[in-house]
Design an enzyme around this catalytic site. Structure first.
Site, PDB file in Angstrom:
ATOM      1  N   ASN A  51       0.884  -1.175   0.000  1.00 51.61           N
ATOM      2  CA  ASN A  51       0.000   0.000   0.000  1.00 51.61           C
ATOM      3  C   ASN A  51       0.914   1.216   0.000  1.00 51.61           C
ATOM      4  O   ASN A  51       1.402   1.649   1.039  1.00 51.61           O
ATOM      5  CB  ASN A  51      -0.898  -0.019   1.233  1.00 51.61           C
ATOM      6  CG  ASN A  51      -1.934   1.102   1.212  1.00 51.61           C
ATOM      7  OD1 ASN A  51      -1.799   2.071   0.487  1.00 51.61           O
ATOM      8  ND2 ASN A  51      -2.961   0.951   2.028  1.00 51.61           N
TER       9      ASN A  51
ATOM     10  N   ARG B 147     -11.412  17.383   5.646  1.00 49.38           N
ATOM     11  CA  ARG B 147     -12.208  17.653   4.450  1.00 49.38           C
ATOM     12  C   ARG B 147     -13.633  18.053   4.835  1.00 49.38           C
ATOM     13  O   ARG B 147     -14.202  17.539   5.783  1.00 49.38           O
ATOM     14  CB  ARG B 147     -12.261  16.422   3.539  1.00 49.38           C
ATOM     15  CG  ARG B 147     -10.914  15.963   3.043  1.00 49.38           C
ATOM     16  CD  ARG B 147     -11.045  14.713   2.194  1.00 49.38           C
ATOM     17  NE  ARG B 147      -9.769  14.032   2.044  1.00 49.38           N
ATOM     18  CZ  ARG B 147      -9.620  12.719   1.982  1.00 49.38           C
ATOM     19  NH1 ARG B 147     -10.682  11.925   2.060  1.00 49.38           N
ATOM     20  NH2 ARG B 147      -8.428  12.184   1.852  1.00 49.38           N
TER      21      ARG B 147
ATOM     22  N   ASP C  94      -8.124  15.010  15.067  1.00 45.64           N
ATOM     23  CA  ASP C  94      -8.121  13.700  15.718  1.00 45.64           C
ATOM     24  C   ASP C  94      -9.357  13.601  16.612  1.00 45.64           C
ATOM     25  O   ASP C  94      -9.549  14.431  17.511  1.00 45.64           O
ATOM     26  CB  ASP C  94      -6.843  13.540  16.546  1.00 45.64           C
ATOM     27  CG  ASP C  94      -6.679  12.132  17.091  1.00 45.64           C
ATOM     28  OD1 ASP C  94      -7.562  11.683  17.850  1.00 45.64           O
ATOM     29  OD2 ASP C  94      -5.669  11.493  16.772  1.00 45.64           O
TER      30      ASP C  94
ATOM     31  N   GLU D 116      -8.061  -3.867   4.880  1.00 47.85           N
ATOM     32  CA  GLU D 116      -7.929  -3.667   3.444  1.00 47.85           C
ATOM     33  C   GLU D 116      -6.827  -4.536   2.848  1.00 47.85           C
ATOM     34  O   GLU D 116      -6.957  -5.031   1.721  1.00 47.85           O
ATOM     35  CB  GLU D 116      -7.661  -2.192   3.164  1.00 47.85           C
ATOM     36  CG  GLU D 116      -8.841  -1.289   3.510  1.00 47.85           C
ATOM     37  CD  GLU D 116      -8.480   0.175   3.457  1.00 47.85           C
ATOM     38  OE1 GLU D 116      -8.934   0.849   2.511  1.00 47.85           O
ATOM     39  OE2 GLU D 116      -7.765   0.646   4.351  1.00 47.85           O
TER      40      GLU D 116
ATOM     41  N   ARG E  54      -2.540  -1.552  -3.785  1.00 44.97           N
ATOM     42  CA  ARG E  54      -3.686  -0.654  -3.685  1.00 44.97           C
ATOM     43  C   ARG E  54      -3.501   0.485  -4.675  1.00 44.97           C
ATOM     44  O   ARG E  54      -2.461   1.129  -4.717  1.00 44.97           O
ATOM     45  CB  ARG E  54      -3.801  -0.074  -2.279  1.00 44.97           C
ATOM     46  CG  ARG E  54      -4.972   0.887  -2.128  1.00 44.97           C
ATOM     47  CD  ARG E  54      -4.839   1.735  -0.888  1.00 44.97           C
ATOM     48  NE  ARG E  54      -5.956   2.648  -0.750  1.00 44.97           N
ATOM     49  CZ  ARG E  54      -5.877   3.836  -0.171  1.00 44.97           C
ATOM     50  NH1 ARG E  54      -4.732   4.252   0.326  1.00 44.97           N
ATOM     51  NH2 ARG E  54      -6.938   4.612  -0.079  1.00 44.97           N
TER      52      ARG E  54
ATOM     53  N   GLU F  40     -14.341   2.308  14.741  1.00 44.03           N
ATOM     54  CA  GLU F  40     -14.050   1.178  15.621  1.00 44.03           C
ATOM     55  C   GLU F  40     -13.852   1.578  17.077  1.00 44.03           C
ATOM     56  O   GLU F  40     -14.123   0.784  17.981  1.00 44.03           O
ATOM     57  CB  GLU F  40     -12.778   0.459  15.131  1.00 44.03           C
ATOM     58  CG  GLU F  40     -12.936  -0.226  13.783  1.00 44.03           C
ATOM     59  CD  GLU F  40     -11.593  -0.687  13.237  1.00 44.03           C
ATOM     60  OE1 GLU F  40     -10.752  -1.124  14.046  1.00 44.03           O
ATOM     61  OE2 GLU F  40     -11.375  -0.591  12.015  1.00 44.03           O
TER      62      GLU F  40
ATOM     63  N   GLY G 184     -10.282  10.104   6.690  1.00 39.96           N
ATOM     64  CA  GLY G 184     -11.214  10.155   5.577  1.00 39.96           C
ATOM     65  C   GLY G 184     -12.429   9.330   5.971  1.00 39.96           C
ATOM     66  O   GLY G 184     -12.310   8.374   6.733  1.00 39.96           O
TER      67      GLY G 184
ATOM     68  N   HIS H 135     -12.745   4.121  -0.891  1.00 39.70           N
ATOM     69  CA  HIS H 135     -12.744   3.182   0.244  1.00 39.70           C
ATOM     70  C   HIS H 135     -13.401   1.858  -0.132  1.00 39.70           C
ATOM     71  O   HIS H 135     -13.853   1.107   0.732  1.00 39.70           O
ATOM     72  CB  HIS H 135     -13.504   3.772   1.454  1.00 39.70           C
ATOM     73  CG  HIS H 135     -12.790   4.892   2.141  1.00 39.70           C
ATOM     74  ND1 HIS H 135     -13.482   5.903   2.788  1.00 39.70           N
ATOM     75  CD2 HIS H 135     -11.473   5.177   2.286  1.00 39.70           C
ATOM     76  CE1 HIS H 135     -12.612   6.760   3.298  1.00 39.70           C
ATOM     77  NE2 HIS H 135     -11.388   6.345   2.996  1.00 39.70           N
TER      78      HIS H 135
ATOM     79  N   LEU I 298     -15.175   5.303   8.989  1.00 42.15           N
ATOM     80  CA  LEU I 298     -14.937   6.579   9.645  1.00 42.15           C
ATOM     81  C   LEU I 298     -13.500   6.645  10.146  1.00 42.15           C
ATOM     82  O   LEU I 298     -13.170   6.124  11.209  1.00 42.15           O
ATOM     83  CB  LEU I 298     -15.903   6.777  10.818  1.00 42.15           C
ATOM     84  CG  LEU I 298     -17.397   6.587  10.524  1.00 42.15           C
ATOM     85  CD1 LEU I 298     -18.214   6.791  11.786  1.00 42.15           C
ATOM     86  CD2 LEU I 298     -17.850   7.530   9.407  1.00 42.15           C
ATOM     87  N   GLY I 299     -12.631   7.238   9.342  1.00 38.86           N
ATOM     88  CA  GLY I 299     -11.259   7.489   9.742  1.00 38.86           C
ATOM     89  C   GLY I 299     -10.980   8.965   9.544  1.00 38.86           C
ATOM     90  O   GLY I 299     -11.892   9.788   9.649  1.00 38.86           O
TER      91      GLY I 299
END
Length: 372
Positions: free
Chosen positions: A8, A215, A256, A356, A65, A307, A186, A154, A183-184
């Site tokens: 990745n 964003r 964060d 992923e 990726r 998570e 991004g 995603h 939900l991260g």
């Protein structure tokens, strides 16, 4: 041979994981590529560093990726010169991501010329979007000329998590309807009907949709014109504002979620508003996607915030009891892959750790074997 190496490749880091079947043999991250006083000077050096530290005996494939596959790549694809050129042509659609992905592929091809290289596209899972979901209501010829449509992102995560949700519920993947919430930093939502993406929140780029770390997500396009005409901001300034200085960061000063929750708990009003805006946007997408699906079996949270941030999960689904969606506070406070809705709930609410890399390995292995 069942060994698959997953790479990745980002702009300044490369994550890797080596599998033998489902077993992880090795994993890690090479960071600060090309940075002064940091790690390797370029991606070539980083890939060499990774390969030199691994036992690649019997390697069946390398899975990569790739963020943007455009309309051409709708499935994991064996890389050859023609494919590499096509991915290069897509750089204008993902100028921050595809060049780094390409660098990883090119170096791996040179270092391992006899090993099949497989590109796994973030956009590919969403190729099943109906035209009514993928089409923006602008002039058709303009849209076709410039490749303007909803691509979604995603996809590798949404594919893995929706499949894992079916396993957790002991249901057939082809039979359940799921809303997955990645939900991260991004963030995106996806409506998955019988294993097919039928709606997703990110659009032509990863800027559209949910509120994210930096964003803005959904925005009235007139704001862009207003900033240009009234504020005198240039195109690059507006791009930087919406992608790097908006979202949670723009509203609260932090991107964060852990810091945001701490500030909110301390009574910071800006943090409280940012939290409410963030969760309200998720609530709206869950309700809209429920309507599109007609029937829903599960809502699943994943990625860093999904998570680990119990308050987000509770607030995002609050008030949806009439839709059969409820969260059990005790279960919500737990950890690991689990169901956090009460027993007998009409819609299961799940928390699942995304993987992923495992999904990329599965896809790469299927390509070299000639099918699923």
């Amino acid at each position: 041979m069942s060994k698959v190496l997953v790479l990745n490749s980002g702009s300044s880091s490369i994550k890797y994981r080596l599998y033998d079947g489902d077993r992880v043999l090795d994993k890690g991250t090479v960071e600060r590529i090309g940075e002064p006083g940091g790690g390797p000077s370029d991606h070539t050096g980083a890939i060499r560093q990774i390969l030199d530290g691994l036992d690649l005996t019997g390697l069946a494939a390398v899975g990569h990726r790739v963020v943007h596959g455009g309309q051409r790549f709708t499935a994991p694809t064996l890389v050859d010169d023609e494919v590499l050129a096509a991915i290069t042509d897509l750089v204008p659609l993902a100028p921050l991501h595809n060049p780094a992905n390409l660098a990883g592929i090119e170096v791996a091809r040179q270092a391992l010329p006899e090993v099949p290289q497989v590109a796994v596209f973030d956009t590919a899972f969403h190729h099943t979007l109906p035209d009514s979901a993928a089409t923006y209501a602008i002039d058709r010829e303009v849209a076709q000329r410039y490749g303007i449509r909803r691509y979604g992102f995603h996809g590798t995560s949404h594919a893995y998590v929706s499949r894992r949700t079916a396993e957790l519920l002991d249901r057939r993947y082809e039979e359940i309807n799921t809303i997955t919430l990645h939900l991260g930093n991004g963030a995106s939502a996806c409506a998955v009907a019988g294993g097919r993406s039928v709606a997703t929140s990110m659009g032509m780029s990863p800027l559209e949709g949910l509120v994210m770390g930096t964003r803005s997500g959904d925005l009235d396009p007139t704001i862009v014109f207003h900033l240009r005409c009234e504020g005198g901001l240039g195109v690059d300034e507006i791009d930087d504002l919406l992608n790097h200085r908006s979202g949670l960061l723009g509203l609260s000063g932090v991107n964060d979620m852990r810091e945001l929750l701490a500030q909110r708990a301390a009574g910071d009003q800006a943090a409280a508003l940012a939290f409410d805006v963030y969760c309200r946007r998720i609530t709206g997408y869950v309700g809209a996607y429920y309507a599109l699906l007609g029937r829903m079996d599960a809502v699943t949270f994943t990625a860093g915030v999904g998570e680990h941030a119990a308050p987000v999960r509770a607030a995002a689904l609050a008030g949806l009891d009439r839709l059969g969606i409820t969260v059990d506070p005790d279960r919500n406070a737990g950890s690991g892959d689990r169901i956090i809705s009460p027993d007998g709930a009409e819609v299961a609410v799940c928390v699942i750790g995304t993987d992923e890399e495992r999904e990329i390995a599965r896809a790469a292995r299927a390509v070299v074997r000639g099918g699923d």
